[in-house]
Write an enzyme that holds these catalytic residues in place. Structure first.
Site, PDB file in Angstrom:
ATOM      1  N   CYS A 196       1.372  -1.141  15.435  1.00 14.45           N
ATOM      2  CA  CYS A 196       1.331  -0.937  13.983  1.00 14.45           C
ATOM      3  C   CYS A 196       0.734  -2.148  13.288  1.00 14.45           C
ATOM      4  O   CYS A 196       1.190  -3.283  13.505  1.00 14.45           O
ATOM      5  CB  CYS A 196       2.757  -0.674  13.476  1.00 14.45           C
ATOM      6  N   GLU A 211       0.804  -1.218   0.000  1.00 15.38           N
ATOM      7  CA  GLU A 211       0.000   0.000   0.000  1.00 15.38           C
ATOM      8  C   GLU A 211       0.843   1.277   0.000  1.00 15.38           C
ATOM      9  O   GLU A 211       1.951   1.302   0.542  1.00 15.38           O
ATOM     10  CB  GLU A 211      -0.926   0.013   1.227  1.00 15.38           C
ATOM     11  N   CYS A 261       3.203   8.787   0.771  1.00 14.57           N
ATOM     12  CA  CYS A 261       3.716   7.908   1.822  1.00 14.57           C
ATOM     13  C   CYS A 261       3.892   6.532   1.192  1.00 14.57           C
ATOM     14  O   CYS A 261       2.906   5.916   0.768  1.00 14.57           O
ATOM     15  CB  CYS A 261       2.738   7.858   2.991  1.00 14.57           C
ATOM     16  N   CYS A 265       6.382  -6.651   7.240  1.00 11.11           N
ATOM     17  CA  CYS A 265       7.444  -6.102   8.078  1.00 11.11           C
ATOM     18  C   CYS A 265       7.881  -7.159   9.079  1.00 11.11           C
ATOM     19  O   CYS A 265       7.068  -7.972   9.514  1.00 11.11           O
ATOM     20  CB  CYS A 265       6.938  -4.852   8.810  1.00 11.11           C
ATOM     21  N   CYS A 301      -1.321   6.774   9.875  1.00  9.74           N
ATOM     22  CA  CYS A 301      -0.070   6.228  10.415  1.00  9.74           C
ATOM     23  C   CYS A 301      -0.333   4.961  11.218  1.00  9.74           C
ATOM     24  O   CYS A 301      -1.149   4.951  12.138  1.00  9.74           O
ATOM     25  CB  CYS A 301       0.573   7.296  11.299  1.00  9.74           C
ATOM     26  N   CYS A 347       6.326  -4.119  15.719  1.00 10.63           N
ATOM     27  CA  CYS A 347       5.951  -3.033  16.638  1.00 10.63           C
ATOM     28  C   CYS A 347       4.494  -3.245  17.059  1.00 10.63           C
ATOM     29  O   CYS A 347       3.630  -3.510  16.212  1.00 10.63           O
ATOM     30  CB  CYS A 347       6.121  -1.679  15.968  1.00 10.63           C
TER      31      CYS A 347
END
Length: 347
Positions: A122, A95, A108, A115, A341, A119
């Protein structure tokens, strides 16, 4: 790594392309034409290269692949933000987001499919990392979002932030090569000063950025100003603690003089007290940071965090301002389409 049956023509340098055309018995200017089609005109296929003969296009298609990223799904937020899901040639999804304001049009972009850093706040961190994006796929993301900006707002991109899916510094070579192409006059011609790479904190690679004399800005996703708290929400802190990041950021600044920003998401009853603000002030004074971005937390299904109320947020901001910290509150954009975010997860 992307595996293809035929070599990716976009991985060739201009010199390698010229050599290929010479060996084919073609004139050198053909290489320049193809190079322009790929990077300046952003051709999506060999068929797009209309000033080449059909025979030459067929020969290129026979010997090379051109694995361009394609649009898969687009969502429009009520605040003007546009989220795009892109599909890679091997079927993965990634994305990117266009964030428009009156004076800026910001892309962005993602650097990895998924990933590996996990975290806790997220959405991408709850996905597996499938692979790194190749530099030409990252370039495609930016080129496609730039086209979107021109079509929707009549303006080219003004800024790029590597704050999408993945950890850019764990895909170091591809990210740097993508930025080289994006900022090249043959590519999108964007100034590196308008590009920010955001990292969860890979100290060794932050120092490498300094050694490589990069010209773009750096943002550290900090989110807690002590090791004890950062460890709870960001497992990367186990191997890259705050002291190592302070040393790396000072080294980066000494080598480049480039702008450094701290990103700090406020979590209710976790890192939003005045004691937390005091720790943040202390840390800010140890690094030549230009700015602390205080970010609103955006809820995700898999995490139990909440954002503090407006009064608590303002008290935190005012404490920082009183202690001469350059601070800005970054309001979330695109929350209604999971584009804000920490929300990117191919939903």
């Amino acid at each position: 790594m992307l595996k293809l049956a035929k070599p990716n023509i976009r991985q060739l340098s201009k010199e390698e392309m010229e050599q290929y055309f010479r060996e084919m018995g073609e004139k050198a200017f053909r290489a320049k034409q193809v190079y322009e089609w790929i990077w300046t005109k952003q051709a999506r296929s060999f068929e797009d290269m209309t000033n080449l003969s059909k025979e030459l296009r067929a020969k290129l298609a026979e010997n090379f692949s051109l694995p361009a990223l394609t649009g898969d799904l687009t969502q429009h937020s009520s605040d003007g933000t546009i989220k795009s899901r892109f599909r890679t040639v091997d079927g993965h999804l990634v994305e990117g987001v266009l964030i428009p304001t009156d004076d800026r049009k910001t892309a962005c972009v993602s650097s990895q499919i998924g990933c590996s850093l996990s975290c806790k706040f997220c959405a991408t961190g709850y996905m597996d990392r499938k692979r790194n994006l190749e530099f030409d796929e990252i370039f495609d993301e930016v080129a496609l979002i730039n086209q979107q900006s021109e079509a929707s707002y009549g303006k080219k991109l003004t800024n790029i932030v590597f704050m999408g899916m993945g950890e850019p510094l764990l895909n170091y070579k591809n990210v740097l090569k993508a930025i080289e192409k994006i900022s090249s006059p043959e590519g999108l011609g964007m100034s590196p000063r308008r590009i920010t790479v955001s990292t969860a904190g890979v100290a060794k690679m932050i120092k490498q950025l300094g050694d490589d004399q990069v010209r773009f800005k750096l943002a550290l996703s900090l989110h807690a100003a002590t090791d004890a708290k950062r460890h709870e929400i960001m497992p990367i802190n186990d191997t890259n603690d705050i002291q190592s990041l302070v040393e790396a950021l000072n080294y980066f600044y000494q080598k480049t003089g480039n702008e450094i920003t701290f990103e700090y998401i406020l979590f209710k009853d976790f890192n939003d007290s005045l004691e937390d603000a005091a720790e943040l002030v202390k840390l800010y004074r140890r690094v030549p940071a230009d700015l602390i971005n205080i970010i609103e937390y955006n809820p995700i299904d898999l995490a139990l965090f909440e954002k503090p109320d407006e009064d608590k947020t303002m008290q935190f901001m005012q404490y920082l301002e009183k202690h001469r910290v350059n601070v800005r509150l970054r309001r979330s954009r695109g929350k209604d389409i999971d584009a804000a975010c920490g929300q990117l997860a191919n939903k």
